[in-house]
Enzyme design. Structure first.
Site, PDB file in Angstrom:
ATOM      1  CB  SER A 176      67.418  39.793  16.607  1.00 23.32           C
ATOM      2  OG  SER A 176      66.290  39.629  17.442  1.00 23.32           O
ATOM      3  CB  THR A 196      62.935  40.684  12.702  1.00 17.35           C
ATOM      4  OG1 THR A 196      63.969  41.224  11.898  1.00 17.35           O
ATOM      5  CG2 THR A 196      61.711  41.572  12.586  1.00 17.35           C
ATOM      6  CB  THR A 252      64.578  44.281  12.924  1.00 10.09           C
ATOM      7  OG1 THR A 252      65.624  43.330  12.796  1.00 10.09           O
ATOM      8  CG2 THR A 252      64.735  45.315  11.826  1.00 10.09           C
ATOM      9  NE  ARG A 271      69.782  45.223   5.211  1.00 10.60           N
ATOM     10  CZ  ARG A 271      68.949  44.481   5.919  1.00 10.60           C
ATOM     11  NH1 ARG A 271      68.617  44.833   7.137  1.00 10.60           N
ATOM     12  NH2 ARG A 271      68.441  43.366   5.418  1.00 10.60           N
ATOM     13  N   GLY A 315      66.345  47.348   6.109  1.00 10.55           N
ATOM     14  CA  GLY A 315      65.747  46.072   5.730  1.00 10.55           C
ATOM     15  C   GLY A 315      64.264  46.237   5.422  1.00 10.55           C
ATOM     16  CG  ASP A 316      61.900  42.735   5.923  1.00 12.15           C
ATOM     17  OD1 ASP A 316      62.970  42.806   6.563  1.00 12.15           O
ATOM     18  OD2 ASP A 316      61.033  41.876   6.158  1.00 12.15           O
ATOM     19  CB  THR A 326      61.502  37.226  11.197  1.00 13.25           C
ATOM     20  OG1 THR A 326      61.083  35.865  11.123  1.00 13.25           O
ATOM     21  CG2 THR A 326      60.629  37.952  12.197  1.00 13.25           C
ATOM     22  N   GLY A 327      63.556  37.422   8.799  1.00 13.97           N
ATOM     23  CA  GLY A 327      64.479  36.759   7.875  1.00 13.97           C
ATOM     24  C   GLY A 327      65.020  37.751   6.858  1.00 13.97           C
ATOM     25  N   GLY A 333      65.598  40.411   4.726  1.00  6.49           N
ATOM     26  CA  GLY A 333      64.733  41.528   4.394  1.00  6.49           C
ATOM     27  C   GLY A 333      64.752  41.914   2.929  1.00  6.49           C
TER      28      GLY A 333
HETATM   29  N1  ASP Z   1      64.180  41.160   8.208  1.00  7.68           N
HETATM   30  C1  ASP Z   1      65.206  41.811   8.951  1.00  7.68           C
HETATM   31  C2  ASP Z   1      66.047  42.631   8.027  1.00  7.68           C
HETATM   32  O1  ASP Z   1      66.344  42.185   6.939  1.00  7.68           O
HETATM   33  C3  ASP Z   1      66.102  40.901   9.680  1.00  7.68           C
HETATM   34  C4  ASP Z   1      65.521  39.630  10.189  1.00  7.68           C
HETATM   35  O2  ASP Z   1      64.337  39.460  10.281  1.00  7.68           O
HETATM   36  O3  ASP Z   1      66.271  38.723  10.542  1.00  7.68           O
HETATM   37  O4  ASP Z   1      66.465  43.692   8.424  1.00  7.68           O
END
Ligand code: ASP
Length: 376
Positions: free
Chosen positions: A99, A223, A241, A251, A253-254, A274-275, A277
């Site tokens: 990840s 992440t 991440t 792309r 993410g956050d 995390t998760g 984004g």
């Molecule tokens: N937040 C991260 C993203 O969207 C990915 C993750 O945390 O799983 O890039």
């Protein structure tokens, strides 16, 4: 069940808490932009972390042993930004962590693209790189952006060039394990393309069977985040991440976006996530959590209140399950200026790591379950 906005207004009116001047108490915190369901989702007794005081480091649950390293560093007088970047480096360097950094799952073209950001409380400066290729430690590059430039964010080709100028080494980040996962995903992407699906492929005699785990790698997130507080009360936050697997090239993410994947206000606290984004970006997630703490919420309350709002804002049908709840997970983590901390997630499964010198184990860290908004 969560409450809609009409119910929310009724709640504010009924409890008489909708006016100004309420900030500072836990109840007022609930009233500020709160809902009944959010109140119900909060623990009746203060979460353990809310009562904590003093220096510590908190991180996403995978930041092991990094979070202990960050704590050790802040206790030895290191700058908190160096501590949080050192913490996530363990995951970035680990080829088995798919990840983050080396071995991260690639984009739809099979190329690993990394995102990271770091924010330094004492100077309120941030540095960030996004969509950077071939450099396994994007958080350290982000720290160079913070320290050596007047910019905040550098992306793509420019980020790679900047990293090379700063002395980072270019390397192939796609491990064999992640390459195979990508091939597997690609093969099963479209029944009508010229890539043979699983059940059509000719397996070499004695060939390796595809594991259930590899088969399940459709879209995955992952992440690492770490926030730290020094004995002098200074703070920093960092998130790194490889982002959403199989993403469209470019792309972002956050994680590299200040205020989304992490945020730090030295007068208030830090937050990270995390998760999914995209959901953190459109809700300015980490900034919102720090704002919640500034209004008087504890870290646990700030995280839960934010996630409740995120759920309210999740309108798209393809993002909702049969019960109308988000069909994805987000875990958020908060560390307050005084050392109180907390974490929450939408659905059960999230966890965070804490190092504060009190863990009764050789690793000097504790893994704590994030409080879920829904119990599923
Ligand atoms: N937040 C991260 C993203 O969207 C990915 C993750 O945390 O799983 O890039």
């Amino acid at each position: 069940m969560r409450m809609n906005s009409l119910h929310r207004r009724e709640f504010l009116t009924l409890t008489g808490l909708a006016g100004a001047g309420m900030a500072g108490s836990g109840l007022a915190a609930l009233a500020l932009g709160s809902t009944k369901a959010r109140a119900a989702s909060l623990p009746s007794a203060p979460a353990e972390g809310d009562a904590h005081r003093g220096p510590c480091a908190i991180a996403s649950g995978n930041c092991d042993p990094g979070v202990a390293k960050a704590y050790e560093m802040v206790m030895s007088g290191f700058d908190p930004a160096d501590a949080v970047v050192a913490a996530v480096k363990f995951n970035e360097d680990d080829p088995n962590d798919q990840s983050v950094g080396l071995g991260g799952l690639p984009n739809e073209e099979g190329i690993v693209e990394l995102d990271a950001s770091v924010m330094h409380g004492p100077t309120h400066k941030a540095g960030s790189v996004a969509s950077i290729r071939n450099i396994k430690n994007p958080a350290a590059v982000a720290l160079e952006v913070l320290r050596k430039t007047d910019h905040v964010m550098i992306v793509g080709e420019g980020a790679l060039k900047f990293a090379l100028r700063m002395g980072f080494k270019e390397e192939n980040l796609l491990t064999e394990k992640s390459r195979q996962a990508w091939v597997q995903w690609r093969a099963n992407l479209n029944k009508d393309d010229k890539w043979l699906d699983d059940d059509q492929q000719i397996q070499p005699v004695g060939g390796k069977k595809v594991s259930a785990i590899e088969k399940s790698l459709m879209f995955t997130w992952g992440t690492v985040h770490c926030s730290a507080l020094t004995p002098a009360g200074d703070m920093a936050a960092c998130t790194s991440t490889s982002g959403l697997s199989w993403k469209i090239p470019g792309r972002i993410g956050d994680s590299p976006i200040v205020g989304a994947g992490m945020y730090c206000d030295n007068n208030v606290g830090c937050a990270g996530a995390t998760g999914r984004g995209e959901s953190m970006i459109v809700n300015c997630g980490s900034y919102a959590i720090v704002q919640n703490m500034e209004r008087g919420m504890t870290p646990s309350e700030a995280c839960a209140a934010f996630l409740n709002k995120l759920c309210d804002h999740t309108k798209e049908k393809h993002l909702r399950d049969a019960k109308g709840r988000p069909n994805f997970n987000v875990s958020v983590y908060a560390l307050r200026k005084d050392g109180a901390y907390g974490g929450a997630c939408i659905h059960p499964g999230g966890s965070y790591a804490v190092a504060d010198g009190t863990a009764a184990n050789a690793k000097n860290l504790r893994i704590v379950a994030c409080t879920p908004l829904f119990n599923d």
